[in-house]
Enzyme design. Structure first.
Site, PDB file in Angstrom:
ATOM      1  N   VAL A 308     -10.803  24.259  69.318  1.00 41.16           N
ATOM      2  CA  VAL A 308     -11.705  25.152  70.038  1.00 41.16           C
ATOM      3  C   VAL A 308     -11.072  26.530  70.159  1.00 41.16           C
ATOM      4  O   VAL A 308      -9.859  26.700  70.046  1.00 41.16           O
ATOM      5  CB  VAL A 308     -12.047  24.600  71.442  1.00 41.16           C
ATOM      6  CG1 VAL A 308     -12.541  23.169  71.360  1.00 41.16           C
ATOM      7  CG2 VAL A 308     -10.857  24.686  72.390  1.00 41.16           C
ATOM      8  N   SER A 309     -11.928  27.538  70.400  1.00 38.57           N
ATOM      9  CA  SER A 309     -11.504  28.907  70.678  1.00 38.57           C
ATOM     10  C   SER A 309     -10.612  29.437  69.560  1.00 38.57           C
ATOM     11  O   SER A 309     -11.005  29.399  68.394  1.00 38.57           O
ATOM     12  CB  SER A 309     -10.811  28.959  72.047  1.00 38.57           C
ATOM     13  OG  SER A 309     -10.617  30.283  72.469  1.00 38.57           O
ATOM     14  N   ASN A 310      -9.408  29.908  69.889  1.00 38.24           N
ATOM     15  CA  ASN A 310      -8.515  30.404  68.844  1.00 38.24           C
ATOM     16  C   ASN A 310      -8.188  29.310  67.841  1.00 38.24           C
ATOM     17  O   ASN A 310      -8.009  29.583  66.647  1.00 38.24           O
ATOM     18  CB  ASN A 310      -7.224  30.933  69.459  1.00 38.24           C
ATOM     19  CG  ASN A 310      -7.410  32.265  70.149  1.00 38.24           C
ATOM     20  OD1 ASN A 310      -8.459  32.883  70.048  1.00 38.24           O
ATOM     21  ND2 ASN A 310      -6.387  32.718  70.864  1.00 38.24           N
TER      22      ASN A 310
END
Length: 690
Positions: A308-310
């Site tokens: 997720v995210s980065n």
């Protein structure tokens, strides 16, 4: 119980060669198994699934729940590597997943919930083997931590690998609650990496660093075994420590390597490490009794890029860069992905072009860092709004009107209406992003005080202080990689935390607005107050920042790999117009009809599942949909099941956190979404329904 096994002398000799990633080799079936040459210091440990395990650090589902206390250390000043590992899992899991039962923990998700979503009475501990190493470019300074967890349940007949690059700037256990949990439960190996941003606390006053195990050591003693050591002489260190006591440096902000440009490479390295580890564990022993033969290769093993995210962005970048067929498919959530352009495609919502498609992180984070603190202000802390008005950057006769204008400006820049209730909550997060990524992209040294900012702990009044010996000792477990608070050194009256800073140009306690206007100028090359192009030293710094940002952009070409992106419409950090919606358009421009990318936009999903309990009337746990996307991708890769079409999934929230969230609030990803929920791509135009 943990058992540590040294690698063979031959393997160790190979592993300690620090050569470039292009020298890696994952082997062909039957060949001798060799460690990629960029790996160094491989260690192996086994966990029995009772006293300790891969997923919960021996704590079990009950030891991670909201009511569970922080596990203690036998000696808080000298925690052991095993204690630091356990607590790193504890803090990283709880930072990503909402561990409150009413939010769904233990019922809809969590270690004790099986792969069919059914809660069990067990603790969810998973026995297995954990391999950890450094991946390095030969300098001894990159030292990216990579880790492979192989559950004892690994299915050798249906081998699979899931990638778990850390979210945010977290350490190597940063994806334990997301890709890690799903992969381990599904009998897959999980290939983790801290992607060069993970916890690496450096303290000037005692010249100490984290080792890979998290244990603290003097910089000189650690040498090339340090997770992060700044490039600084002893004289520079001593002078800075004396002038700025308590200030710190961290790997993401201060490595001067712009690690984000290599995130894709680090994910691919973690996959190659996974192949090495799997073949060491399961490969046939060579005829000479030495070493193992290659049994698993990309030809017979499914690898899903995830996180997720980065970490989600890192998986997408890895797929773009994959020239060896290491990644079979992708399922990621809320990726911090930055399209290389904003003009080769168009995004519409409800038939109307959206604003701000495809903006870069340094652009929108520095913009948010100007206005979100005003939205979060009270009558006692309204200086930010007042100063923005004085500089002609905000309108309104009173605080309420000024906050409405701040929201309107964010909306006009690309934030969605769904973000309005969350803008204040996200304010301190965007501040951290703006400062950290300015340092990272510009490759600034920790002593550079860019725009007047340094990092360090502060007291309740906002005055700089120092980390205690116990805080430093536990930093590997407790820190998220963005360490300390931005301190505004140029504040009137002396250094203060950014939130307490007084700007010289206004002489107001306006949360260090002058510093953030400077960051905004570096991000754009334009003075945000007078609209003029920067000159002199600021122009040179801005070029460094913008050049660094240009190194990290995505090209949108997934090389025909099937992929599912899940993103919450209420995300107020990685806004969908800037990231996933734009990437869908970029991919359409890059791959056209050959694209196999699907996009699932979830209403009431935001960037931080941990807010589910705090803001139940606005958000739901998005991680549930990452797991469903992983389910769909595995079914597609193993059984050729159809990928779900791109769509909006419409969830419902709760009135308050005393009401348990149920599966009825979280409808499934539809195999055939209703027309009103279908997201379509026509040529290079993305259409998202209201």
């Amino acid at each position: 119980m943990k058992t540590t096994t040294p690698v063979s002398a031959v393997t160790a000799a190979i592993a300690t060669l620090a050569l470039s990633a292009c020298g890696s080799h994952h082997g062909h079936h039957g060949e001798p198994n060799e460690a990629p040459r960029y790996l160094r210091d491989i260690s192996v440990a086994t966990y029995d699934g009772v006293s300790d395990d891969l997923l919960t650090g021996g704590l079990g589902a009950s030891g991670l729940t909201a009511a569970a206390p922080v596990p203690g250390y036998a000696d808080p000043l000298n925690p052991t590597p095993a204690e630091l590992r356990r607590n790193a899992i504890y803090f990283n899991y709880r930072a990503i997943a909402d561990v409150n039962p009413n939010s769904g923990y233990g019922r809809l998700y969590g270690p004790n919930v099986d792969i069919n979503g059914v809660p069990t009475t067990g603790e969810g501990k998973i026995a297995g083997t954990e391999y950890i190493a450094y991946a390095d470019d030969g300098s001894g300074k990159q030292n990216v931590t990579v880790m492979v967890q192989i559950p004892d349940s690994f299915d050798v007949s249906n081998p699979c690998i899931i990638t778990g690059a850390s979210s945010g700037s977290r350490g190597v256990y940063g994806a334990i609650a997301t890709a890690g949990e799903w992969g381990l439960k599904h009998k897959c190996a999980v290939a983790y990496t801290d992607k060069g941003t993970g916890t690496g606390l450096y303290t000037f006053e005692d010249d100490s660093v984290n080792l890979r195990t998290g244990v603290r050591a003097p910089r000189a003693t650690a040498g090339n075994n340090a997770n992060f050591s700044p490039t600084i002489t002893d004289a520079e260190r001593a002078a800075f420590a004396a002038a700025y006591p308590g200030r710190i440096a961290s790997k993401h902000a201060h490595s001067q390597q712009n690690p984000e440009k290599d995130w894709g490479t680090h994910v691919l390295q973690s996959v190659e490490f996974a192949y090495y580890a799997l073949n060491e564990k399961y490969g046939e022993v060579g005829k000479d009794g030495k070493g193992h033969r290659v049994r698993f290769t990309p030809r017979n093993t499914i690898t899903i890029g995830s996180s997720v995210s980065n970490g989600g962005a890192a998986a997408l970048l890895a797929a773009e860069q994959d020239r060896k067929g290491l990644i079979t498919g992708l399922a990621v959530s809320e990726p911090q992905i930055q399209p290389r352009d904003a003009t080769s495609y168009s995004v519409r919502q409800n038939g109307t072009p959206v604003t701000g498609q495809g903006k870069l992180l340094i652009d929108y984070s520095t913009y948010a860092a100007l206005y979100q603190p005003c939205i979060a202000a009270t009558a006692a802390t309204s200086g930010r709004c007042t100063s923005l008005v004085a500089k002609g950057l905000l309108a309104g006769a009173d605080l309420a009107a000024q906050q409405l204008d701040a929201r309107a400006r964010l909306r006009a820049y690309g934030w969605l209406a769904e973000s309005d209730p969350l803008q204040a909550t996200y304010s301190p997060i965007n501040v951290l992003v703006a400062v950290t990524y300015t340092f990272a992209y510009g490759r600034f040294a920790p002593t550079d005080k860019v725009c007047g900012f340094t990092f360090g702990p502060v007291d309740a009044a906002g005055l700089p202080t120092t980390f205690t010996a116990a805080q430093k000792a536990a930093s590997f477990a407790t820190q998220n990689g963005i360490i300390g608070t931005p301190i505004y050194e140029d504040s009137v009256g002396g250094a203060r935390s950014y939130a307490a800073g007084v700007s010289p140009s206004t002489n107001l306690a306006d949360q260090s607005l002058d510093g953030f206007l400077c960051l905004r100028a570096l991000a754009t090359g334009i003075d945000p107050v007078n609209g003029n192009a920067l000159t002199g030293a600021l122009a040179a710094q801005s070029k460094r920042v913008r050049d660094g940002a240009a190194e990290v952009v995505a090209n949108g070409k997934l090389n025909g790999k099937p992929a599912i992106i899940v993103h919450g419409r209420s995300d107020t950090l990685m806004v969908v117009n800037f990231t996933s919606r734009a990437y869908l358009g970029l991919n359409a421009a890059a791959e056209g009809s050959s694209s196999k990318l699907r996009y699932i936009e979830v209403t009431n999903g935001n960037h931080f599942d941990v807010l589910t309990n705090a803001l139940p009337q606005y958000v739901i746990p998005l991680n549930v949909y990452l797991f469903r996307a992983l389910d769909a991708m595995m079914a597609h890769l193993r059984s050729n099941a159809a990928l779900p079409p791109s769509q909006v999934v419409r969830t419902t929230t709760r009135p308050d956190n005393t009401v348990p969230l149920t599966e009825a609030s979280l409808p499934p990803i539809a195999a055939a979404p209703a027309p009103a929920n279908a997201i379509t791509v026509s040529g290079t135009t993305v259409d998202v329904p209201q």
